[in-house]
Scaffold this active site. Sequence first.
Site, short mmCIF file in Angstrom:
data_model
loop_
_atom_site.label_atom_id
_atom_site.label_comp_id
_atom_site.label_asym_id
_atom_site.label_seq_id
_atom_site.Cartn_x
_atom_site.Cartn_y
_atom_site.Cartn_z
N GLU A 49 61.07 74.42 59.52
CA GLU A 49 60.05 73.40 59.27
C GLU A 49 60.53 72.51 58.13
O GLU A 49 60.65 72.96 56.99
CB GLU A 49 58.73 74.08 58.89
CG GLU A 49 57.60 73.13 58.55
CD GLU A 49 56.38 73.85 58.00
OE1 GLU A 49 55.78 73.33 57.03
OE2 GLU A 49 56.04 74.93 58.52
N ASP A 60 49.91 71.42 49.44
CA ASP A 60 51.05 72.13 48.85
C ASP A 60 50.72 72.70 47.48
O ASP A 60 50.11 72.04 46.64
CB ASP A 60 52.24 71.18 48.71
CG ASP A 60 52.78 70.74 50.05
OD1 ASP A 60 52.59 71.49 51.02
OD2 ASP A 60 53.38 69.66 50.12
#
Length: 267
Positions: A49, A60
């Site tokens: 990924e 994140d």
Amino acid sequence: MSRIGVAFEKARAEGRAVLVGCMPAGFPTVEGSIAAMTAMVEAGVDVIEVEIPYSDPVMDGPVIQKASDIALAGGVRTADTLRIIEAVAATGAPVITMTYWNPIERYGVDAFARDLDAAGGTGLITPDLIPEEADEWLAASDAYGLDRTFLVAPSSTDARLAMTVEHCRGFVYATAIMGVTGARSQTSDAAPVLVSRVRQVTDLPVGVGLGVGTGAQAGTVGGYADGVIVGSALIRRVLDAPDLETGLAGLRTLGAELAEGVRNPVR
């Protein structure tokens, strides 16, 4: 079958989950990120990924944010990401891209789909794009045969979950926890319930992300999910290393541990 579906079929035939390893493009450099992702493939990671670094991420955690900041400070651009995808895809591993929507919108949705296809990418994970606002991406992904992965969460209502997975192709990304990314001491109790709910409304594979950092945790998640997605723990091996070669060695060690974990699922 979707582009990434081949990896899930192969893993299913082996009685295990797919191991997905995440790394930001351009971290610590463009060439360094290619080396890191290649090392992950060599260690047994099934799918890579590639995250497009973004200055204002909403999902994140601190590890991925720091790595992305380093990549952005180094001048990485979307065009660099496409070159990285092409290089990693040349290893034979499927490559999916995780991106916030703004970089794709700025690049041009159809143009990005065209160039992602040409680079050998399989599709996109889009954490801040919901199906109701994805008409351009739905059309472009159809035009170029790309997979599209939207996210579902423990808080998703049954109606929203069904609507979201209806628009997915390739696999469904189930966020194991409410919060940002990052390895944790134990996996989420909510994740198995969420995976079960997803399977009631789709036959697509279900990948679980957020919180996995050890081989034991990968084995636990691999016992109920079709895919185990690992980011922060792998990135930290490079982030905390004194030099790239040490980081690559750490990546290979952890990658092998995680690969062994998914091959020994806890059921």
